[in-house]
Design a protein around this motif. Sequence first.
Motif, PDB file in Angstrom:
ATOM      1  N   ASP A   1       0.832  -1.215   0.000  1.00 15.36           N
ATOM      2  CA  ASP A   1       0.000   0.000   0.000  1.00 15.36           C
ATOM      3  C   ASP A   1       0.866   1.264   0.000  1.00 15.36           C
ATOM      4  O   ASP A   1       0.577   2.223  -0.723  1.00 15.36           O
ATOM      5  N   LEU A   2       1.922   1.258   0.808  1.00 10.62           N
ATOM      6  CA  LEU A   2       2.803   2.422   0.859  1.00 10.62           C
ATOM      7  C   LEU A   2       3.546   2.616  -0.466  1.00 10.62           C
ATOM      8  O   LEU A   2       3.754   3.754  -0.901  1.00 10.62           O
TER       9      LEU A   2
ATOM     10  N   ARG B   1       2.369   1.827  -3.412  1.00  9.36           N
ATOM     11  CA  ARG B   1       1.382   2.421  -4.309  1.00  9.36           C
ATOM     12  C   ARG B   1       1.188   3.906  -4.000  1.00  9.36           C
ATOM     13  O   ARG B   1       1.073   4.730  -4.899  1.00  9.36           O
ATOM     14  N   GLU B   2       1.165   4.240  -2.707  1.00  6.71           N
ATOM     15  CA  GLU B   2       1.010   5.638  -2.294  1.00  6.71           C
ATOM     16  C   GLU B   2       2.201   6.474  -2.784  1.00  6.71           C
ATOM     17  O   GLU B   2       2.025   7.569  -3.319  1.00  6.71           O
TER      18      GLU B   2
ATOM     19  N   GLY C   1       1.947   6.930  -6.524  1.00  6.43           N
ATOM     20  CA  GLY C   1       0.923   7.917  -6.866  1.00  6.43           C
ATOM     21  C   GLY C   1       1.393   9.340  -6.601  1.00  6.43           C
ATOM     22  O   GLY C   1       1.151  10.245  -7.406  1.00  6.43           O
ATOM     23  N   LEU C   2       2.081   9.546  -5.477  1.00  7.30           N
ATOM     24  CA  LEU C   2       2.585  10.884  -5.160  1.00  7.30           C
ATOM     25  C   LEU C   2       3.665  11.310  -6.149  1.00  7.30           C
ATOM     26  O   LEU C   2       3.705  12.462  -6.581  1.00  7.30           O
TER      27      LEU C   2
ATOM     28  N   ILE D   1       7.352  13.917  -0.666  1.00  8.47           N
ATOM     29  CA  ILE D   1       6.831  12.570  -0.393  1.00  8.47           C
ATOM     30  C   ILE D   1       7.253  12.120   0.995  1.00  8.47           C
ATOM     31  O   ILE D   1       6.448  11.612   1.784  1.00  8.47           O
TER      32      ILE D   1
ATOM     33  N   LEU E   1       4.875  11.289   4.338  1.00  6.15           N
ATOM     34  CA  LEU E   1       4.900  10.037   5.086  1.00  6.15           C
ATOM     35  C   LEU E   1       5.301  10.260   6.543  1.00  6.15           C
ATOM     36  O   LEU E   1       4.779   9.599   7.447  1.00  6.15           O
TER      37      LEU E   1
ATOM     38  N   ARG F   1       2.393  11.473   8.481  1.00  5.94           N
ATOM     39  CA  ARG F   1       1.430  10.398   8.761  1.00  5.94           C
ATOM     40  C   ARG F   1       1.943   9.382   9.761  1.00  5.94           C
ATOM     41  O   ARG F   1       1.207   8.921  10.630  1.00  5.94           O
TER      42      ARG F   1
END
Length: 167
Positions: free
Chosen positions: A65-66, A68-69, A72-73, A83, A87, A90
Amino acid sequence: MMPRHSIFGLARAIVVAILAAAAWPAFAQADPALDARLKRLEEELRCLVCQNQSLADSNAPLAEDLRREVHGLAASGKSDDEIKAFLVARYGDFVLYRPPMKGTTWLLWFGPLVLLVAGGAVWWRVGRRRGSMDQTADGNGVADRAPDAGADVDLAKARALLDAPQE
């Protein structure tokens, strides 16, 4: 029964779908510069589940998931620093393999050095103390205390017990 042109149309649609699915990774990996950038970023980020693996090395679902994140960024035009800042906001500094030096992370940076110095000091002190004890026991050094009279009495009792005839 289906008409013949419908069967051929369905078969053609299935073949096109299969070819498109097979070609999808080639479209996704079309930019070698982006791939190199993503690989470098994934090596600098820590998997939050595995903790001792980079994002690139981990197979955990959260790592996927990370990744993919991050992809995407990066594809949306964010810089590497943006980026990482996203992260860190978060997940905290722990997501970085090289956390920044600040008040909350000084123990991560200097803790191993402090432990090494403390261990070396203890080792040196124990070695020095043993060396002085060995000199005193050998008679080469100066004894700084009077002999213990009680120890001589105990030694004499032990010899008497050992030398006594057994019945």
